[in-house]
Structures are given as structure tokens and as C-alpha cells.
Scaffold this motif. Structure first.
Motif, PDB file in Angstrom:
ATOM      1  N   THR A  12       0.811  -1.216   0.000  1.00  0.00           N
ATOM      2  CA  THR A  12       0.000   0.000   0.000  1.00  0.00           C
ATOM      3  C   THR A  12       0.853   1.278   0.000  1.00  0.00           C
ATOM      4  O   THR A  12       0.676   2.157  -0.841  1.00  0.00           O
ATOM      5  CB  THR A  12      -0.906   0.002   1.253  1.00  0.00           C
ATOM      6  OG1 THR A  12      -1.408  -1.318   1.456  1.00  0.00           O
ATOM      7  CG2 THR A  12      -2.045   0.981   1.103  1.00  0.00           C
ATOM      8  N   ALA A  13       1.778   1.380   0.946  1.00  0.00           N
ATOM      9  CA  ALA A  13       2.582   2.597   1.058  1.00  0.00           C
ATOM     10  C   ALA A  13       3.738   2.590   0.058  1.00  0.00           C
ATOM     11  O   ALA A  13       4.039   3.614  -0.566  1.00  0.00           O
ATOM     12  CB  ALA A  13       3.117   2.717   2.485  1.00  0.00           C
ATOM     13  N   GLY A  38       0.908  -4.527  -4.325  1.00  0.00           N
ATOM     14  CA  GLY A  38      -0.339  -4.143  -3.651  1.00  0.00           C
ATOM     15  C   GLY A  38      -0.412  -4.557  -2.196  1.00  0.00           C
ATOM     16  O   GLY A  38      -1.203  -4.004  -1.433  1.00  0.00           O
ATOM     17  N   GLY A  39       0.367  -5.563  -1.787  1.00  0.00           N
ATOM     18  CA  GLY A  39       0.405  -5.947  -0.372  1.00  0.00           C
ATOM     19  C   GLY A  39      -0.976  -6.229   0.191  1.00  0.00           C
ATOM     20  O   GLY A  39      -1.737  -7.037  -0.348  1.00  0.00           O
ATOM     21  N   VAL A  46      -7.818  -6.532   1.228  1.00  0.00           N
ATOM     22  CA  VAL A  46      -8.357  -5.451   2.068  1.00  0.00           C
ATOM     23  C   VAL A  46      -8.969  -4.355   1.188  1.00  0.00           C
ATOM     24  O   VAL A  46      -8.267  -3.476   0.693  1.00  0.00           O
ATOM     25  CB  VAL A  46      -7.284  -4.865   3.008  1.00  0.00           C
ATOM     26  CG1 VAL A  46      -7.881  -3.706   3.813  1.00  0.00           C
ATOM     27  CG2 VAL A  46      -6.750  -5.932   3.939  1.00  0.00           C
ATOM     28  N   MET A  50     -10.709   2.980   3.448  1.00  0.00           N
ATOM     29  CA  MET A  50     -11.644   3.745   4.284  1.00  0.00           C
ATOM     30  C   MET A  50     -11.650   5.212   3.867  1.00  0.00           C
ATOM     31  O   MET A  50     -10.616   5.772   3.522  1.00  0.00           O
ATOM     32  CB  MET A  50     -11.263   3.616   5.763  1.00  0.00           C
ATOM     33  CG  MET A  50     -11.615   2.261   6.323  1.00  0.00           C
ATOM     34  SD  MET A  50     -13.403   2.028   6.335  1.00  0.00           S
ATOM     35  CE  MET A  50     -13.572   0.330   5.830  1.00  0.00           C
ATOM     36  N   THR A 146       8.053  -2.391   4.210  1.00  0.00           N
ATOM     37  CA  THR A 146       7.844  -3.849   4.255  1.00  0.00           C
ATOM     38  C   THR A 146       6.756  -4.264   5.246  1.00  0.00           C
ATOM     39  O   THR A 146       6.448  -5.448   5.355  1.00  0.00           O
ATOM     40  CB  THR A 146       9.146  -4.576   4.672  1.00  0.00           C
ATOM     41  OG1 THR A 146       9.548  -4.058   5.952  1.00  0.00           O
ATOM     42  CG2 THR A 146      10.249  -4.374   3.663  1.00  0.00           C
ATOM     43  N   GLY A 314      -3.965 -10.892   7.835  1.00  0.00           N
ATOM     44  CA  GLY A 314      -4.179  -9.437   7.921  1.00  0.00           C
ATOM     45  C   GLY A 314      -3.747  -8.910   9.283  1.00  0.00           C
ATOM     46  O   GLY A 314      -4.525  -8.864  10.231  1.00  0.00           O
ATOM     47  N   VAL A 315      -2.482  -8.513   9.360  1.00  0.00           N
ATOM     48  CA  VAL A 315      -1.934  -8.017  10.637  1.00  0.00           C
ATOM     49  C   VAL A 315      -2.139  -6.505  10.698  1.00  0.00           C
ATOM     50  O   VAL A 315      -1.702  -5.781   9.801  1.00  0.00           O
ATOM     51  CB  VAL A 315      -0.431  -8.365  10.743  1.00  0.00           C
ATOM     52  CG1 VAL A 315       0.167  -7.787  12.016  1.00  0.00           C
ATOM     53  CG2 VAL A 315      -0.239  -9.877  10.687  1.00  0.00           C
ATOM     54  N   GLN A 403      -5.517   2.792   4.430  1.00  0.00           N
ATOM     55  CA  GLN A 403      -4.825   2.871   3.139  1.00  0.00           C
ATOM     56  C   GLN A 403      -4.598   4.295   2.638  1.00  0.00           C
ATOM     57  O   GLN A 403      -3.545   4.599   2.090  1.00  0.00           O
ATOM     58  CB  GLN A 403      -5.598   2.046   2.111  1.00  0.00           C
ATOM     59  CG  GLN A 403      -5.532   0.553   2.426  1.00  0.00           C
ATOM     60  CD  GLN A 403      -6.512  -0.278   1.649  1.00  0.00           C
ATOM     61  OE1 GLN A 403      -7.189   0.212   0.743  1.00  0.00           O
ATOM     62  NE2 GLN A 403      -6.621  -1.552   1.997  1.00  0.00           N
TER      63      GLN A 403
HETATM   64  C1  LIG Z   1      -7.677  -7.297   8.385  1.00  0.00           C
HETATM   65  C2  LIG Z   1      -7.432  -5.868   8.011  1.00  0.00           C
HETATM   66  C3  LIG Z   1      -8.498  -5.104   7.559  1.00  0.00           C
HETATM   67  C4  LIG Z   1      -8.276  -3.780   7.204  1.00  0.00           C
HETATM   68  N1  LIG Z   1      -9.314  -3.064   6.701  1.00  0.00           N
HETATM   69  C5  LIG Z   1      -9.067  -1.875   6.138  1.00  0.00           C
HETATM   70  C6  LIG Z   1     -10.055  -1.236   5.377  1.00  0.00           C
HETATM   71  O1  LIG Z   1     -11.182  -1.744   5.222  1.00  0.00           O
HETATM   72  N2  LIG Z   1      -9.734  -0.051   4.774  1.00  0.00           N
HETATM   73  C7  LIG Z   1      -8.508   0.533   4.931  1.00  0.00           C
HETATM   74  O2  LIG Z   1      -8.289   1.618   4.368  1.00  0.00           O
HETATM   75  N3  LIG Z   1      -7.546  -0.058   5.655  1.00  0.00           N
HETATM   76  C8  LIG Z   1      -7.797  -1.255   6.231  1.00  0.00           C
HETATM   77  N4  LIG Z   1      -6.800  -1.900   6.895  1.00  0.00           N
HETATM   78  C9  LIG Z   1      -5.477  -1.234   7.082  1.00  0.00           C
HETATM   79  C10 LIG Z   1      -4.588  -1.208   5.855  1.00  0.00           C
HETATM   80  O3  LIG Z   1      -5.036  -2.093   4.840  1.00  0.00           O
HETATM   81  C11 LIG Z   1      -3.130  -1.569   6.196  1.00  0.00           C
HETATM   82  O4  LIG Z   1      -2.728  -1.003   7.417  1.00  0.00           O
HETATM   83  C12 LIG Z   1      -2.192  -1.025   5.115  1.00  0.00           C
HETATM   84  O5  LIG Z   1      -2.621  -1.516   3.861  1.00  0.00           O
HETATM   85  C13 LIG Z   1      -0.779  -1.425   5.406  1.00  0.00           C
HETATM   86  O6  LIG Z   1       0.040  -0.949   4.359  1.00  0.00           O
HETATM   87  P1  LIG Z   1       1.608  -1.235   4.351  1.00  0.00           P
HETATM   88  O7  LIG Z   1       2.133  -0.602   3.124  1.00  0.00           O
HETATM   89  O8  LIG Z   1       2.189  -0.856   5.664  1.00  0.00           O
HETATM   90  O9  LIG Z   1       1.721  -2.823   4.269  1.00  0.00           O
HETATM   91  P2  LIG Z   1       1.293  -3.793   3.069  1.00  0.00           P
HETATM   92  O10 LIG Z   1       0.244  -3.219   2.205  1.00  0.00           O
HETATM   93  O11 LIG Z   1       0.998  -5.104   3.711  1.00  0.00           O
HETATM   94  O12 LIG Z   1       2.609  -3.909   2.200  1.00  0.00           O
HETATM   95  C14 LIG Z   1       3.787  -4.515   2.643  1.00  0.00           C
HETATM   96  C15 LIG Z   1       4.505  -5.062   1.419  1.00  0.00           C
HETATM   97  O13 LIG Z   1       5.848  -5.392   1.760  1.00  0.00           O
HETATM   98  C16 LIG Z   1       6.158  -6.670   1.217  1.00  0.00           C
HETATM   99  N5  LIG Z   1       7.220  -7.219   2.061  1.00  0.00           N
HETATM  100  C17 LIG Z   1       7.126  -7.711   3.315  1.00  0.00           C
HETATM  101  N6  LIG Z   1       8.329  -8.089   3.767  1.00  0.00           N
HETATM  102  C18 LIG Z   1       9.203  -7.832   2.758  1.00  0.00           C
HETATM  103  C19 LIG Z   1      10.606  -8.016   2.612  1.00  0.00           C
HETATM  104  N7  LIG Z   1      11.339  -8.539   3.586  1.00  0.00           N
HETATM  105  N8  LIG Z   1      11.179  -7.642   1.448  1.00  0.00           N
HETATM  106  C20 LIG Z   1      10.429  -7.111   0.434  1.00  0.00           C
HETATM  107  N9  LIG Z   1       9.097  -6.927   0.521  1.00  0.00           N
HETATM  108  C21 LIG Z   1       8.504  -7.272   1.678  1.00  0.00           C
HETATM  109  C22 LIG Z   1       4.847  -7.433   1.287  1.00  0.00           C
HETATM  110  O14 LIG Z   1       4.843  -8.542   0.404  1.00  0.00           O
HETATM  111  C23 LIG Z   1       3.860  -6.344   0.873  1.00  0.00           C
HETATM  112  O15 LIG Z   1       3.734  -6.244  -0.523  1.00  0.00           O
HETATM  113  C24 LIG Z   1      -6.980  -3.215   7.310  1.00  0.00           C
HETATM  114  C25 LIG Z   1      -5.923  -3.993   7.756  1.00  0.00           C
HETATM  115  C26 LIG Z   1      -6.133  -5.301   8.095  1.00  0.00           C
HETATM  116  C27 LIG Z   1      -4.965  -6.127   8.532  1.00  0.00           C
END
Ligand SMILES: Cc1cc2nc3c(=O)[nH]c(=O)nc-3n(C[C@H](O)[C@H](O)[C@H](O)COP(=O)(O)OP(=O)(O)OC[C@H]3O[C@@H](n4cnc5c(N)ncnc54)[C@H](O)[C@@H]3O)c2cc1C
Length: 429
Positions: A12-13, A38-39, A46, A50, A146, A314-315, A403
Motif C-alpha cells: 500500500t505505502a 499491492g500488499g 483489504v 476507508m 515492508t 491481515g496483521v 490505506q
Molecule cells: C484485516 C485488516 C483489515 C483492514 N481493513 C481496512 C479497510 O477496510 N480499509 C482501509 O483503508 N484499511 C484497512 N486496513 C489497514 C490497511 O489495509 C493496512 O494497514 C495497510 O494496507 C498497510 O500498508 P503497508 O504498506 O504498511 O503494508 P502492506 O500493504 O501489507 O505492504 C507490505 C509489502 O511489503 C512486502 N514485504 C514484506 N516483507 C518484505 C521483505 N522482507 N522484502 C520485500 N518486501 C517485503 C509485502 O509482500 C507487501 O507487498 C486493514 C488492515 C487489516 C490487517
């Protein structure tokens, strides 16, 4: 191989950071552990993002995403005006297209296994593994997206102390071949006061969402159905912890489920690899029970089937990094302003608990601002962390993890880099 910027994690980020950086001419490498971008949005199913009711900043990525998503019919605007109602499968293609068009270098199936910092030229040296091959990359700037702070871990940097509170996790899924017409008519009749249900006819499909949770402080129209299913032994009580469904653009006979919630013992922690692994199995068992429950108790689900089970647990919260500034709940409550805001938000403090009556959804009636310093490592000025690992206390992370905020964090980190530094114009490798 040398890059001006390496983004780790194409979720996402990270996708926002990599896209904006490449679009603005920074020679960028995006390193993603899985085979898809897209993670949480795509792998974690997800959807939707919101909605914020305040005017956000750093929305260039989101505005471009809407245009790309529309090309693939991967989005619609929901009846409440939410423009970020996405299709998780089609977004996999959308994100590929966005990064291709921005000329970002993308490595799938790759992850960092060693990282060091060279003080003399202020660059990071990283060893990557791609399946059984190793690659060495070097960059002046790093963004860790990550979701677990892998680069911070490899550099032995500090994380925030664990909170006494915890967010429960969920394993999302999708059911398909639902007669949505029948279900929506039955639901509007059943949930007469529309407490938590919306149903409306969109341009090409029915828009729908509903929910039930075990939180007894709220009134839920679906409560008698869940109680009967528990009494009949069709559901375990914990299966009823949280039940939420959303329609999905371009999947008119499917619904996305924001559940089941994973229930852990008090002494269990998802950072323990064995607890994490058991949690996945628990989630899949709960999905099977919820699926059979829908078929038996909800109208329109008779011929439905499980079409998707999320590839990742979904952490909601695990590691949070230590940045130049640790954002706090007090900053949210006071609406404190900062010189370099990364985003503006009004999303509630949203805590999903392991037991009934401990959920929290604390609404905030004003706009609050996150400083970009919460995205920069305490130790290195050229190392950023974005997404749910930002430098924040437990409760403010619970408000900033959605997100829209993650998109803005990615963009804010890149724009901060662009403001401070000049890059060689000799581009892509
Ligand atoms: C169950 C659940 C429901 C949710 N519902 C909503 C909702 O309805 N609406 C909303 O807006 N938000 C919602 N959220 C919150 C939101 O979706 C997440 O907090 C947000 O998407 C996290 O983004 P991120 O970029 O931190 O992680 P992620 O989107 O998970 O991205 C992390 C990325 O890093 C990659 N990665 C991991 N480790 C490594 C590594 N060692 N090397 C290279 N790549 C790596 C992964 O494969 C992944 O692609 C929800 C969250 C959860 C868990």
C-alpha cells in the motif's frame, strides 16, 4: 547496481512511494518479496480503502490511481461518496501498469538479507536474495515499506516498545456466485433501521455493505441469526467476533469479507513465528464455518462458493519503528500542527480486540496532521519508514494505518527527499 532510491515492499505505502519517485525522475528500484504488487490491498484482499471526511494532502498518487483503475474497471465510487472502492484482483494489473508507466525498476520475489551503511559516502549497501540467486544493490536513499521494518531490523535499529494493548488480526476471503439481488432485498427487509447496512443500485451493480460484531454495546440487526447459529453449533462464539461484508467493483456476484478475526490467548503474540502460523490455520477453519453459515442462514448464498482466501494474514499492528518524532494519541486529540505535514486525517482510533467489549472506535471530530519526521529514522536522515510501521504510539497507529494515510505517507517521504536533495540526471539502468 546503483540506484538513487530503493523502496522495499511494494504494498500500500511502498507502491505510492515507488510510483511518485519514478514519476518525478528519481532512479528508483522497488523490491517486493512476493510476485505481486499491492500488499494488503491485493494479497490481503483489504477493500475498500476507508473514506476520509477531511481534505487530505499528498494525494497525487491517489488521484493517478483513480485514473489507472478506471482504465481496468477496477474501482467505483460507493453510494457514500467513497472514491476508493477497489477490486483487489484487478488492482494487481493496475499497479503493474502504473509502475511500468512511471518507468520504475521492479524486482519481484526478492528480499533484503543483509544491509550496511557506509559512513564515508552515506550510502546503504544491501544484499538481496531472489530465489536462489543473490544480488548486491546500493543506494543513497532507502524507504522501508515492508510492514515489518525489515531494513531497520537488518541495520539493528530500535523499534518502539510493544504496547500492552494489541490489535487482533483477520484473514479475509471472498465468496462468489451469490444472488446479490436476493440477498440485498432480504437484507434491507431484515435490517429495517439500516443501522449498519447500506444497499444501493449503482451504475452497473448493487453496492452493499453490512456488519455484525460481538460488541454488545451496539445494536446489530443480524444478532438473532448469529445467536441461533452459535446455539445450533454451526458457529463457534469466537467466529462471531467480527463479520463485515462489502460489494466489489466488477465482481457483481461476489462479496468481500473483512473477517474472520483471529482469537489469540493472552500470552500469544503474532511476532512469534509459531503463533503466526497457527493463526493462519485458525483463520481458514473459521472461514469454512462462516461460509457454511452464510449458505444456511443468509438468503442468496445457497449456491455460493469460496473463490479467494487471502494469501497473507491481515496483521493490523506489529512493529513500529523509532523515528525522529514519535506521533501520539495526544497529537491526534490536540490536532497539533507541524511544519512538514505528511498527511491530514480524521479517521477514528480503530482498535480490534481479542475479546468482546474491548473494541474501540473513537471518532475524532477535527483534522489531525502527521509530521514527516515520523517517517524518518531516528539515526539516519536518508532512511524512511512508511505504512503501518511508522513511528507512532499504539493508539495513533490505530488511526493512521488505513490505506489513504499509507498512500500519503509514501508520497510524503518521496517529496521530502525531493525537497532536500538533488539527484544525478543519469537515469534508469
Ligand atoms: C484485516 C485488516 C483489515 C483492514 N481493513 C481496512 C479497510 O477496510 N480499509 C482501509 O483503508 N484499511 C484497512 N486496513 C489497514 C490497511 O489495509 C493496512 O494497514 C495497510 O494496507 C498497510 O500498508 P503497508 O504498506 O504498511 O503494508 P502492506 O500493504 O501489507 O505492504 C507490505 C509489502 O511489503 C512486502 N514485504 C514484506 N516483507 C518484505 C521483505 N522482507 N522484502 C520485500 N518486501 C517485503 C509485502 O509482500 C507487501 O507487498 C486493514 C488492515 C487489516 C490487517
Amino acid at each position: 547496481m546503483k540506484y538513487d532510491l530503493i523502496v522495499f515492499g511494494g504494498g500500500t505505502a511502498g507502491i505510492s512511494a515507488a510510483y511518485i519517485a519514478s514519476k518525478h525522475g528519481i532512479n528508483t528500484l522497488l523490491v517486493e518479496k512476493s510476485d505481486v504488487l499491492g500488499g494488503s490491498i491485493t494479497q490481503g484482499l483489504v477493500v475498500p480503502s476507508m473514506k476520509l471526511d477531511t481534505e487530505n494532502i499528498n494525494t497525487e498518487f491517489f488521484n493517478d490511481l483513480k485514473v489507472f483503475a478506471d482504465k481496468y474497471s477496477a474501482r467505483y465510487t460507493y453510494c457514500d461518496g467513497n472514491e476508493a472502492w477497489f477490486n483487489p484482483e484487478l488492482l494487481k494489473i493496475v499497479f503493474d501498469d502504473m509502475l511500468e508507466s512511471s518507468k520504475c525498476n521492479v524486482l519481484f520475489s526478492s528480499e533484503p538479507i543483509y544491509a550496511s551503511y557506509n559512513n564515508s559516502d552515506e550510502t546503504f549497501n544491501i544484499k538481496l536474495n531472489h530465489k536462489i540467486l543473490s544480488l548486491y544493490v546500493e543506494s543513497k536513499y532507502i524507504i522501508d515499506a515492508t510492514s515489518n521494518g525489515k531494513i531497520f531490523q537488518l541495520l539493528n535499529l530500535d523499534f518502539q516498545n510493544k504496547s500492552e494493548q494489541s490489535q487482533s488480526s483477520s484473514l479475509r476471503f471472498i465468496l462468489t456466485n451469490i444472488d446479490i439481488d436476493v440477498f440485498s432485498k432480504w437484507l434491507t427487509e431484515y435490517d429495517k433501521d439500516r443501522n449498519v447496512t447500506t444497499v444501493s443500485i449503482g451504475s452497473s451493480q448493487i453496492y452493499l455493505s453490512t456488519a455484525y460484531t460481538w460488541d454488545k454495546r451496539r445494536k446489530w440487526a443480524l444478532e438473532p441469526i448469529f445467536s441461533t447459529a452459535v446455539a445450533n453449533g454451526d458457529l463457534e462464539y469466537e467466529d462471531t467476533a467480527y463479520f463485515q461484508v462489502f460489494s466489489i467493483p466488477s465482481m457483481p456476484d461476489s462479496l468481500a469479507f473483512n473477517c474472520p478475526r483471529i482469537i489469540l490467548e493472552d500470552n500469544e503474540d503474532l511476532t512469534d513465528p509459531f503463533v503466526y502460523s497457527r493463526a493462519l490455520k485458525q483463520g481458514r477453519q473459521r472461514i469454512f464455518r462462516l461460509y457454511n453459515f452464510c449458505k444456511k442462514y443468509l438468503k442468496g448464498f445457497e449456491n455460493s462458493y469460496i473463490s479467494h482466501i487471502s494469501d497473507q494474514l491481515g496483521v493490523r499492528e506489529s512493529y513500529r519503528i523509532k523515528g525522529k518524532y514519535t506521533y501520539t494519541k495526544e497529537d491526534i486529540i490536540s490536532g497539533k500542527k507541524f511544519d512538514n505535514p505528511a498527511l491530514a486525517c480524521d479517521y477514528p482510533i480503530d482498535i480490534h480486540s481479542n475479546n468482546d467489549n474491548n473494541d474501540k472506535l473513537e471518532f475524532i471530530k477535527h483534522t489531525y496532521y502527521l509530521p514527516v519526521e515520523s517517517l524518518i529514522s531516528q539515526k539516519y536522515d536518508n532512511l524512511y519508514a512508511i505504512g503501518r510501521i511508522l513511528s507512532a504510539d499504539f493508539e495513533s497507529q490505530a488511526a493512521l494505518r488505513t490505506q489513504m494515510s499509507c498512500f500519503s505517507m509514501g508520497e510524503a517521504a518521496v517529496k521530502d527527499i525531493l525537497k532536500k536533495y538533488t539527484f544525478s540526471q543519469d537515469k534508469k539502468q
